[in-house]
Design a protein around this motif. Structure first.
Motif, PDB file in Angstrom:
ATOM      1  N   ILE A 247       0.861  -1.183   0.000  1.00 54.51           N
ATOM      2  CA  ILE A 247       0.000   0.000   0.000  1.00 54.51           C
ATOM      3  C   ILE A 247       0.895   1.231   0.000  1.00 54.51           C
ATOM      4  N   LEU A 248       0.889   1.939  -1.111  1.00 51.23           N
ATOM      5  CA  LEU A 248       1.837   3.026  -1.348  1.00 51.23           C
ATOM      6  C   LEU A 248       1.100   4.356  -1.378  1.00 51.23           C
TER       7      LEU A 248
ATOM      8  N   ALA B 289      -4.371   4.933   3.475  1.00 48.54           N
ATOM      9  CA  ALA B 289      -3.478   3.777   3.578  1.00 48.54           C
ATOM     10  C   ALA B 289      -3.854   2.916   4.776  1.00 48.54           C
ATOM     11  N   LEU B 290      -4.150   3.549   5.916  1.00 48.28           N
ATOM     12  CA  LEU B 290      -4.558   2.798   7.100  1.00 48.28           C
ATOM     13  C   LEU B 290      -5.894   2.105   6.869  1.00 48.28           C
ATOM     14  N   ALA B 291      -6.821   2.804   6.248  1.00 44.51           N
ATOM     15  CA  ALA B 291      -8.127   2.204   5.977  1.00 44.51           C
ATOM     16  C   ALA B 291      -8.003   0.997   5.054  1.00 44.51           C
ATOM     17  N   LEU B 292      -7.172   1.108   4.018  1.00 42.14           N
ATOM     18  CA  LEU B 292      -6.957  -0.015   3.103  1.00 42.14           C
ATOM     19  C   LEU B 292      -6.306  -1.195   3.818  1.00 42.14           C
ATOM     20  N   ALA B 293      -5.348  -0.894   4.683  1.00 38.37           N
ATOM     21  CA  ALA B 293      -4.671  -1.964   5.416  1.00 38.37           C
ATOM     22  C   ALA B 293      -5.644  -2.729   6.296  1.00 38.37           C
ATOM     23  N   ASN B 294      -6.595  -2.020   6.911  1.00 35.47           N
ATOM     24  CA  ASN B 294      -7.471  -2.630   7.905  1.00 35.47           C
ATOM     25  C   ASN B 294      -8.758  -3.214   7.347  1.00 35.47           C
TER      26      ASN B 294
END
Length: 454
Positions: A269-270, A376-381
């Protein structure tokens, strides 16, 4: 059930093992039940001495066992040696710490004396995968036997030579017959075994669907389970990251063991501001990875372990490209013998694409772009898995805060996700539950008993 060794680098069949009959299984269960009481009563110091023997046995025969791994599942020989050393390290760690970890914990109550004791529960069945054919077994078995339990191993059917060799390691190290046994049994026999009263708990490392099935069966018999069911670990690169450092670590995190690891970095995730620069650095290193015979010292990427896994991986990649993902490198099988797949980069992967939704168990790096740190945090979680994750930033305080907000069992700042005997290992959400390794893993398969003396 077919227990067959096939060399994934050539497709050559090496050796067949006959499956057990129900009578064979009953004999093994009887032996485990017979030795269990004596093993539980064995002083912790004596159990730890046998673990020390295990360490010596592994290290003295490291090359032999590493070659087994490379032959049966295609891991590059340098990585295979590292896997054997990690098994020895785990055995060494528990040989040195089990007595302290299982020591009674005094508790202040209204009793004249009260404390918590950690006692063995009996026999634990481990159902283990092929991708780390020694480490997964030792990660399960060493804490189990250290705690005074017996261990039964149902290993993956494509690594029978590794399973046989592991059983011999325990025998050569002086463990009593029956404390550790490899079972050559079918799935149907496994399901009956789970419900047998002589089996007291289960540990599974494997796929999500297998985990659901095992948990349901164990639940019917009210048996404790620890489940590690894979992941889709995010590797988050923020705008202020050291991109050279992150890209170098990213190549190892994705392509180690040909990408066939639960805790491999699977979704990169960049943040948009650095995405193109990171990709250029990453691609440059991917393009020079040496692919080939895993028994050669210079090889960085061997074959995938099985032909059906390669076929499934390519189907996912091809369907994602059909939906708009952009191939930057590889993204196709290699011609010739063996189950090789080119080291691959798939860019601009988005929600809904198979490469985003599924766990890609192979040498394909999935690139997902985020507007900013919040996205990025939302995509990770938002993924259903939650095993491991890493975040890359020059600001360690920001990285630590980000790590605490990641929904996973292990979060790393400026480091690739890895297991360590000193730290608990396991996941949340659809990655399973329970912990292996460390004091927490050792106590998972104990009776945590309150003792109150008036």
């Amino acid at each position: 059930m077919d227990f067959t060794s096939i060399n994934p680098a050539t497709g050559e069949t090496i050796k067949h093992y006959p499956a057990w009959t129900d009578s064979d299984l009953e004999q093994a269960l009887g032996l485990s039940a017979e030795v269990s009481s004596a093993w539980q009563s064995t002083p912790i110091e004596a159990r730890c001495e046998l673990l020390s023997n295990l360490v010596r046995t592994l290290r003295e025969n490291s090359d032999f066992h590493a070659a087994k791994i490379t032959l049966e599942m295609g891991k590059p020989i340098r990585e295979s040696r590292a896997e054997i050393e990690k098994c020895a390290w785990a055995a060494e760690f528990f040989s040195q710490n089990t007595e302290r970890f299982l020591r009674d914990e005094l508790v202040e109550t209204d009793a004249s004396r009260s404390y918590v004791a950690f006692q063995p529960i009996g026999t634990v069945l481990g159902i283990m995968p092929w991708n780390f054919p020694y480490w997964q077994v030792f990660r399960f078995a060493v804490p189990v036997v250290a705690a005074g339990n017996c261990a039964l191993l149902k290993h993956a059917s494509n690594v029978p030579q590794c399973a046989e060799a592991i059983e011999k390691i325990f025998q050569q190290s002086g463990f009593p017959p029956g404390v550790f046994q490899w079972l050559r049994i079918s799935h149907a026999q496994s399901e009956k075994l789970i419900q047998d009263p002589r089996v007291h708990a289960l540990s599974l490392t494997g796929g999500e669907q297998a985990g659901r099935r095992i948990a349901a069966l164990a639940g019917k018999s009210l048996k404790k389970t620890v489940l590690e069911l894979g992941g889709s670990d995010p590797f988050v690169v923020l705008a202020d990251a050291d991109l050279e450092l992150a890209a170098t670590a990213a190549v190892t995190a994705r392509f180690q063991n040909c990408g066939q690891s639960c805790i491999a970095a699977k979704r990169f995730i960049l943040v948009d501001a650095i995405a193109d620069e990171f990709l250029a650095l990453f691609k440059r290193q991917v393009e020079v990875l040496s692919v080939g015979d895993p028994s050669r010292e210079e090889t960085r990427l061997g074959p995938m372990a099985k032909s059906d896994l390669r076929d499934g991986l390519h189907h996912t990649v091809a369907e994602s490209m059909r939906q708009g993902a952009v191939p930057l490198a590889g993204c196709e099988p290699m011609a010739g013998p063996g189950y090789f797949y080119r080291p691959s980069i798939l860019d601009r992967v988005q929600r809904g694409m198979p490469a985003y939704q599924e766990e890609l168990f192979g040498p394909v790096a999935v690139m997902v772009r985020a507007r900013d740190e919040q996205e990025a945090l939302a995509l990770a979680n938002e993924h259903r898995y939650g095993l491991g994750a890493s975040v890359w930033t020059r600001d360690s305080a920001k990285g630590e805060d980000f790590a605490r907000r990641l929904q996973c069992g292990a979060a790393f700042v400026n480091g690739m996700v890895k297991s360590d005997p000193r730290m608990p290992f396991g996941g949340v959400k659809d990655s399973g539950y329970g912990r292996e390794l460390s004091i927490h893993g050792l106590r998972e398969f104990t009776n945590i008993k309150s003792i109150w003396i008036g």
